[in-house]
Design an enzyme around this catalytic site. Structure first.
Site, mmCIF file in Angstrom:
data_model
loop_
_atom_site.group_PDB
_atom_site.id
_atom_site.type_symbol
_atom_site.label_atom_id
_atom_site.label_comp_id
_atom_site.label_asym_id
_atom_site.label_seq_id
_atom_site.Cartn_x
_atom_site.Cartn_y
_atom_site.Cartn_z
ATOM 1 N N ARG A 1 16.565 2.248 6.143
ATOM 2 C CA ARG A 1 16.274 2.083 7.583
ATOM 3 C C ARG A 1 17.550 1.536 8.198
ATOM 4 N NH1 ARG A 1 11.126 -0.508 10.599
ATOM 5 N NH2 ARG A 1 10.497 1.637 10.176
ATOM 6 N N HIS B 1 12.420 9.332 13.017
ATOM 7 C CA HIS B 1 11.534 8.567 12.123
ATOM 8 C C HIS B 1 10.587 9.576 11.453
ATOM 9 C CE1 HIS B 1 9.558 5.309 10.331
ATOM 10 N NE2 HIS B 1 8.999 4.710 11.373
ATOM 11 N N GLN C 1 7.171 8.609 9.652
ATOM 12 C CA GLN C 1 6.104 8.262 10.592
ATOM 13 C C GLN C 1 5.359 9.513 11.060
ATOM 14 O OE1 GLN C 1 5.152 5.071 11.828
ATOM 15 N NE2 GLN C 1 3.414 6.347 12.385
ATOM 16 N N ASP D 1 4.882 4.875 22.364
ATOM 17 C CA ASP D 1 5.582 3.902 21.517
ATOM 18 C C ASP D 1 6.123 2.817 22.442
ATOM 19 O OD1 ASP D 1 6.868 2.661 19.369
ATOM 20 O OD2 ASP D 1 8.409 4.195 19.121
ATOM 21 N N CYS E 1 2.788 4.512 16.624
ATOM 22 C CA CYS E 1 3.313 4.219 15.277
ATOM 23 C C CYS E 1 3.193 2.752 14.907
ATOM 24 C CB CYS E 1 4.770 4.663 15.183
ATOM 25 S SG CYS E 1 5.885 3.744 16.272
ATOM 26 N N ARG F 1 0.778 6.230 6.337
ATOM 27 C CA ARG F 1 2.171 6.045 5.906
ATOM 28 C C ARG F 1 2.218 5.981 4.376
ATOM 29 N NH1 ARG F 1 5.920 3.809 9.322
ATOM 30 N NH2 ARG F 1 7.358 4.394 7.656
HETATM 31 N N1 CP Z 1 5.863 2.207 12.283
HETATM 32 C C1 CP Z 1 6.779 1.573 11.545
HETATM 33 O O1 CP Z 1 7.740 2.188 11.018
HETATM 34 O O2 CP Z 1 6.553 0.242 11.391
HETATM 35 P P1 CP Z 1 7.521 -0.846 10.763
HETATM 36 O O3 CP Z 1 8.665 -1.049 11.709
HETATM 37 O O4 CP Z 1 6.658 -2.073 10.622
HETATM 38 O O5 CP Z 1 8.020 -0.358 9.419
HETATM 39 N N1 NVA Z 2 10.812 3.269 18.301
HETATM 40 C C1 NVA Z 2 10.578 2.108 17.483
HETATM 41 C C2 NVA Z 2 9.797 2.474 16.273
HETATM 42 C C3 NVA Z 2 9.458 1.320 15.369
HETATM 43 C C4 NVA Z 2 8.697 1.737 14.156
HETATM 44 C C5 NVA Z 2 11.891 1.446 17.109
HETATM 45 O O1 NVA Z 2 12.826 2.158 16.726
HETATM 46 O O2 NVA Z 2 11.985 0.221 17.213
#
Ligand code: CP
Ligand code: NVA
Length: 316
Positions: free
Chosen positions: A116, A143, A146, A234, A272, A300
């Protein structure tokens, strides 16, 4: 005569990365979503219940996470494997060791990696120097894990997503962009209502259209939600954003009872998570009968098990 260890042997083949939905063929993505459903239902074939015994997943986090971290960890354990979690600041990456060097070193210890990160180039660099599969656990741009879980969730409740209409309301962010990439692969119509300045990347939209995707962009969420089978939103500010307040721009995109009433009566609501309650979505919708957000979070786990099994060549 020398014999090769299984890891050395697997390293003679190019690794199967899971980087973006746009670059994986539709039939493979379909098989992954179908296997995710079988993990959820407890009907996965015996040979795929614990196929990763003795294998290790490394997870690199340059941003916070709850769902991604826990669902990968639990999923890998359920598949028989083990996990090492690396947070950027606790490793030599935080002191300047390069991503290519870290990729080469980690490939000698583990069988698969998840990252990540911020820039998509970091993900690409890790993948191009790793000799084991790399999974995209979120970048500023996409992502994909997701959205695989989201499609599994839609199908859990409403059957095949092909031919259905999904409407995104809000920031055209990383999650939205993976939804766009999924549209041509799974054959649904993807509509996005975003304010000026927060549109998705035009290159991602153009590529999805070239791939045959029906992508509709607009400014008015009320217009684009009309007849939708699924409404998605989101957070107004993602982890990589430098703005501090977008409420003025995004308040008209809030998913509330009035907006949901314009979608099909059978429409699902997805997010998400984490959600900022009563900003992008009201409590009433989030906790209401159309919301499937907790199933999304659960999926997930099932989707990522299927992704890891595919990456490691256990699924044909
Ligand atoms: N939706 C998602 O990726 O959540 P986290 O940021 O908690 O991993
Ligand atoms: N769009 C959000 C998704 C988190 C899972 C971010 O990138 O913070």
């Amino acid at each position: 005569m020398t014999t090769m260890s299984p890891r050395a042997l697997s390293q003679t083949l190019p690794p199967r990365h899971f980087l973006d939905l746009s670059e994986i063929d539709a039939a493979t993505l379909r098989r992954i979503v179908d296997l995710a459903a079988r993990y959820r239902n407890g009907t996965a074939p015996e040979a795929l219940r614990r196929p990763l015994s003795g294998q290790t997943l490394a997870m690199i986090f340059e941003k916070p996470s709850t769902r991604t971290r826990v669902s990968f960890q639990v999923g890998m354990n359920q598949l028989g494997g083990e996990v090492v979690v690396l947070s950027h600041q606790d490793t030599q990456l935080g002191r300047g060791e390069t991503i290519p060097d870290a990729a080469r070193v980690l490939s000698r210890y583990v069988d698969i990696m998840m990252i990540r990160t911020f820039e998509p180039t970091t993900l690409r660099e890790l993948a191009s120097h790793a000799s084991v599969p790399v999974i995209n656990g979120l970048t500023d741009e996409t992502h994909p894990c997701q959205v695989m879980a989201d499609i599994a969730t839609f199908e859990q409740h409403r059957g095949n997503i092909e031919g259905k209409v999904v409407t995104w309301a809000g920031d055209g962010n990383n999650v939205a962009q993976s939804w766009i990439e999924a549209a041509p692969k799974f054959g649904f119509e993807m509509r996005l209502a975003c304010p000026e300045g927060l549109d998705p990347n035009p290159a991602i939209v153009a590529a999805a259209r070239r791939d045959g995707g029906r992508i509709v962009l607009g400014r008015d969420p009320r217009e684009l939600v009309d007849g939708a089978d699924c409404v998605v939103t989101d957070t107004w500010l993602s982890m990589h954003d430098t703005d501090t307040d977008r409420s003025g721009l995004l308040a008209p995109y809030q998913v509330n009872r009035d907006l949901m009433a314009l979608a099909k009566p059978s429409a699902l609501f997805m997010h998400c998570l984490p959600a900022h309650r009563n900003e992008e979505v009201t409590d009433e919708v989030m906790d209401g009968p159309q919301s499937v957000v907790w199933d999304e979070a659960e999926n997930r786990l099932h989707a990522q098990k299927a992704i890891m099994v595919w990456c490691l060549g256990k699924m044909s």
